[in-house]
Motif scaffolding. Structure first.
Motif, short mmCIF file in Angstrom:
data_model
loop_
_atom_site.label_atom_id
_atom_site.label_comp_id
_atom_site.label_asym_id
_atom_site.label_seq_id
_atom_site.Cartn_x
_atom_site.Cartn_y
_atom_site.Cartn_z
N PHE A 192 1.11 -1.62 -0.30
CA PHE A 192 -0.06 0.05 -0.26
C PHE A 192 1.00 1.47 0.34
CE2 PHE A 192 -2.97 2.72 1.81
CZ PHE A 192 -4.09 3.00 1.13
N SER A 193 2.23 1.16 0.90
CA SER A 193 2.87 2.38 0.73
C SER A 193 3.80 3.10 -0.87
CB SER A 193 4.28 2.37 1.60
OG SER A 193 4.85 1.35 1.45
N VAL A 194 3.88 1.73 -1.65
CA VAL A 194 3.95 2.05 -2.87
C VAL A 194 3.13 2.02 -3.94
CG1 VAL A 194 4.55 0.62 -5.53
CG2 VAL A 194 6.01 -0.05 -2.65
N TYR A 195 2.24 2.23 -3.00
CA TYR A 195 0.40 2.34 -4.26
C TYR A 195 0.31 4.27 -4.08
CZ TYR A 195 -4.00 3.03 -5.22
OH TYR A 195 -5.32 3.94 -5.49
N LYS A 196 0.73 4.45 -2.56
CA LYS A 196 -0.30 5.64 -2.13
C LYS A 196 1.20 6.51 -2.40
CE LYS A 196 0.03 5.25 1.54
NZ LYS A 196 -0.07 5.92 3.62
N ASP A 197 2.40 6.14 -3.17
CA ASP A 197 3.56 6.58 -3.60
C ASP A 197 4.01 7.23 -4.96
OD1 ASP A 197 4.79 7.13 -0.98
OD2 ASP A 197 6.21 5.99 -0.69
#
Length: 145
Positions: free
Chosen positions: A116-121
């Motif tokens: 999810f952190s990759v998605y948000k970035d």
């Protein structure tokens, strides 16, 4: 109404197996166009256990009052942990983490946070449409003996 009181700790001691057969965590989002970049960034942050990779091709359909109609072709990037058959699947409208060998909720959430952190970035302005968690139990009365 006579509802018996159940001591969960004592009940769970009787089971010799984990009843959770599968856990799915899925995030649906507005259409993105670069799953390749998303997938390659995920590979760089997840465990090396997800060593098998493949592309799956499929078709999407829309349901309306007129019936079911072909919408478009779809492509998914899949990363698999061969020792557990757990996998991460990414396409342009969702990502899915499927745990076929469920160990703990903490491990599932740690993996989810990485993805999810990759998605948000990458997709700061993209809309999250839905987040779903599904737990699939399996029980055979012979397995507990």
């Amino acid at each position: 109404m006579n509802i018996p009181i159940v001591d969960r700790k004592n009940v769970s001691k009787d089971f010799k197996i984990n009843l959770l057969e599968k856990v799915l965590l899925r995030v649906d989002y507005a259409n993105i166009f670069s799953i390749e970049e998303f997938a390659s960034k995920i590979v760089s942050v997840i465990d090396n256990n997800f060593s098998e990779r493949r592309i799956e091709e499929g078709k999407t359909f829309k349901i309306s009052n007129d019936g079911i109609k072909y919408d478009s072709d779809s492509k998914s990037s899949v990363m698999i942990d061969p020792s557990t058959n757990n996998y991460i699947k990414i396409n342009n409208t969702f990502f899915l983490i499927e745990y076929n060998t469920y160990e703990s909720f903490d491990k599932l959430i740690q993996l989810f946070e990485k993805v999810f952190s990759v998605y948000k970035d990458l997709f700061k302005e993209n809309e999250i449409k839905r987040i779903g968690l599904r737990k699939i139990n399996g029980f055979s009365k012979n397995e507990n003996k």
